[in-house]
Motif scaffolding. Structure first.
Motif, PDB file in Angstrom:
ATOM      1  N   GLU A  62     -43.927 -29.495  32.066  1.00  0.00           N
ATOM      2  CA  GLU A  62     -44.774 -29.368  30.874  1.00  0.00           C
ATOM      3  C   GLU A  62     -44.509 -30.503  29.891  1.00  0.00           C
ATOM      4  OE1 GLU A  62     -47.227 -27.481  30.203  1.00  0.00           O
ATOM      5  OE2 GLU A  62     -47.135 -25.880  31.692  1.00  0.00           O
ATOM      6  N   ALA A  63     -43.234 -30.892  29.775  1.00  0.00           N
ATOM      7  CA  ALA A  63     -42.894 -31.996  28.870  1.00  0.00           C
ATOM      8  C   ALA A  63     -43.490 -33.309  29.364  1.00  0.00           C
ATOM      9  CB  ALA A  63     -41.384 -32.113  28.731  1.00  0.00           C
ATOM     10  N   ILE A  64     -43.480 -33.515  30.669  1.00  0.00           N
ATOM     11  CA  ILE A  64     -44.084 -34.732  31.240  1.00  0.00           C
ATOM     12  C   ILE A  64     -45.594 -34.747  30.975  1.00  0.00           C
ATOM     13  CG2 ILE A  64     -44.666 -35.894  33.408  1.00  0.00           C
ATOM     14  CD1 ILE A  64     -41.916 -35.069  34.464  1.00  0.00           C
ATOM     15  N   GLU A  86     -44.245 -35.886  26.257  1.00  0.00           N
ATOM     16  CA  GLU A  86     -43.037 -35.814  25.438  1.00  0.00           C
ATOM     17  C   GLU A  86     -41.882 -36.590  26.064  1.00  0.00           C
ATOM     18  OE1 GLU A  86     -42.331 -31.670  25.108  1.00  0.00           O
ATOM     19  OE2 GLU A  86     -44.171 -31.260  23.977  1.00  0.00           O
ATOM     20  N   VAL A  87     -41.906 -36.748  27.374  1.00  0.00           N
ATOM     21  CA  VAL A  87     -40.874 -37.499  28.085  1.00  0.00           C
ATOM     22  C   VAL A  87     -41.552 -38.388  29.110  1.00  0.00           C
ATOM     23  CG1 VAL A  87     -39.029 -35.785  27.786  1.00  0.00           C
ATOM     24  CG2 VAL A  87     -40.577 -35.606  29.751  1.00  0.00           C
TER      25      VAL A  87
END
Length: 592
Positions: free
Chosen positions: A487-489, A493-494
């Protein structure tokens, strides 16, 4: 600020934080409170009421697992009231549990059976009301409803550790039971086959499909050449149920046991793990140095439970998966092509068996697009480590008494880089060791990438590869951690170049096919076995494996060659998960 409270347990005075449960406080004092549904860090719902204790001034017994201490609390863990209630609760559980212990896979380490013995239960007062057993016996994961005790461990580990929610409670009151969520059949669900529910189940309600009889069919056929491969993580745990120490449970002693069972050749999946690194490492360098032409980050593809999960929940990321097969699936076609020719054996007469710490491997070898040797299945059968132990016991083999034997050549040679595949971060570390060499022509320090080690659920690091640039990597184990990372990818966000995913917390050392243990330190101890073997290895880089060099020189040519692509790579879009809408006309699935 932590507030301390004064309490008494069985007459022992102590001071503990007010955030502590009665169970934890008792454990600190060395006082044992029996539990059944409870599992540290996963399940503290108090469903079984086995841990009930009496608190002075209260008419109601309290579950020690989820009730916290309070100032002045006086607790009796085994008062007459608590003892009688505990025994009655276990008798009620037994009345709803099929007690054919002699034919149960958990007969030797069933928590319910041990608890009943400890409570001196030799008969029950209640009428048996056992739930019928209706299940698809072909599916790799088997649930026997007649043995389920509704402890909810499977629900909690699937929900809180893996964030998949396959299991759920069904019905109400006395008809309450556990089943697949949304009323689905298990084969229709998005189950990743990680098997974490099996290793948390206290009884035999959940188990793997047993394929040991099929192994005997292979072994008993005089025209069949039987070949077995041993996965890296297996050597970290196979001796636990057989009473062997880690020092005694060597892969050479396991090879001796498998030879005694009757296998013709015993090989090491470490060999094909090194092969995976050559292919996957080369693929990563190709993607990394031609960023505009390929999807990044590149995800590892060794874990079939992760592959099932990403196809089910994030199909848009399938192009990011390495096309390299897992070590198990690379081993099969090499056996039935290169080795068959090398040993002058008819490949149609070879049966390839894998010993794996994993449940999803049983499903992986069934995927039709994995059969690239064109002689039936590349890998014919997979046994978990638990099935291996049952096989050895049924053959009356006393492994401790066996002299060690070396694994067969040329596919029995592996490196330290390969052996750490079994621990989270191991694939990443092994790949970076060889990727560095593939770019620079020089070996890095063998421990240069050790920052990706450890049991943390989400790790990240950056490394400089001269001539290629700075590589940003991430490692996740456990599917709840994986979901957070993915989800962060997707949210931007990352940003990473290379990501390793293992579906089981800690990696294959804690796989769903490993021996079941109540030792919470087991993943750490098993990982230390693998890193110790890496440290002792003659070769610590996959590209230094002489058997890998032989294979490329005599057969494959080079990593990513046409023959390598045909035998060692796969199309993850060429098969579908249940209920997946398939738009590929060439897909071999049956969905529309």
């Amino acid at each position: 600020m932590v507030n301390q409270v004064n309490i008494s347990i069985n007459g022992k005075q102590t001071t503990v934080p007010d955030s502590m449960t009665i169970l934890a406080a008792a454990q600190r004092l060395g006082i044992k409170i029996p539990t059944l549904c409870f599992y540290w860090g996963i399940n503290d719902c108090g469903a079984c009421r086995v841990c009930c204790v009496e608190i002075e001034g209260s008419d109601q017994l309290a579950a020690a697992c989820n009730n916290k201490v309070a100032e002045g609390m006086v607790i009796q863990t085994n008062s007459p009231k608590a003892r009688k209630t505990r025994k009655m609760n276990v008798e009620l559980i037994l009345s709803q549990h099929e007690v054919q212990c002699t034919s149960c896979v958990r007969g030797g380490n069933c928590e319910l059976r041990l608890l009943a013995n400890d409570l001196d239960i030799i008969d029950t007062r209640f009428e048996d009301k056992v739930e019928p057993f209706d299940w698809n016996d072909d599916f790799p994961l088997i649930r026997d409803a007649s043995k389920c005790i509704k402890c909810m461990r499977c629900i909690q580990v699937c929900r809180n550790v893996q964030d998949i929610h396959i299991w759920d409670l069904k019905n109400r009151a006395s008809r309450t039971t556990v089943g697949v969520s949304d009323g689905q059949a298990i084969e229709e669900s998005k189950c990743s086959l990680c098997g974490q529910c099996i290793v948390r189940c206290p009884v035999g309600a959940l188990r793997e499909r047993d394929d040991t009889d099929r192994v005997y069919e292979f072994l008993d056929d005089p025209e069949i050449t039987t070949i077995v491969q041993i996965a890296p993580a297996v050597r970290s745990a196979w001796g636990e149920q057989l009473g062997l120490s880690h020092e005694e449970a060597t892969v050479q002693r396991l090879a001796a046991a498998l030879k005694q069972v009757g296998f013709d050749y015993v090989f090491d999946t470490n060999f094909s793990a090194d092969l995976t690194i050559m292919e996957e490492g080369s693929e990563f360098i190709e993607r990394f140095t031609h960023r505009g032409e390929h999807a990044l980050p590149m995800f590892t593809s060794c874990c079939p439970a992760w592959i099932r999960w990403v196809k089910a929940y994030y199909p848009e990321l399938v192009p990011n998966l390495s096309t390299a097969k897992s070590p198990q699936q690379m081993f099969g076609p090499i056996i039935k092509t290169f080795f068959a020719e090398h040993a002058d054996i008819d490949p149609n007469k070879i049966r390839c068996v894998s010993i794996m710490p994993c449940l999803a491997k049983k499903e992986e070898c069934d995927i039709p697009v994995m059969n690239d040797a064109q002689v039936g299945r590349d890998v014919d059968l997979v046994l978990t480590v638990r099935e291996l132990n049952r096989l050895l016991k049924s053959e009356h083999i006393v492994a401790a008494s066996l002299d060690e034997v070396e694994l067969d050549s040329p596919l029995g040679t592996g490196t330290g880089a390969a052996v750490i595949f079994g621990a989270t971060g191991g694939v990443m570390e092994a790949a970076l060791r060889s990727a560095y060499f593939l770019v620079t022509g020089e070996n890095p320090d063998a421990d240069a990438f050790k920052h990706v080690r450890g049991l943390d659920g989400w790790k990240e690091a950056s490394f400089e590869i001269p001539g290629a640039g700075e590589v940003h990597v991430a490692v996740a184990s456990g599917l709840a951690n994986t979901r957070k990372l993915v989800e962060a990818i997707l949210a931007g966000e990352v940003e990473y170049d290379f990501v390793e995913i293992m579906s089981c917390p800690g990696g294959c050392i804690n796989g769903g096919g490993q021996p079941i243990t109540d030792n919470l330190a087991a993943p750490y101890l098993r990982s230390q076995v693998l890193y110790g073997l890496d440290k002792q290895s003659e070769y610590r880089f996959s590209h230094e494996n002489p058997s890998i060099g032989l294979l490329y020189n005599e057969f494959l040519g080079a990593p990513l060659s046409e023959k390598s692509h045909h035998l060692l790579h796969t199309d993850h879009n060429a098969w579908c998960m249940p209920n997946e809408v398939c738009a590929d006309e060439d897909c071999e699935c049956e969905t529309e």
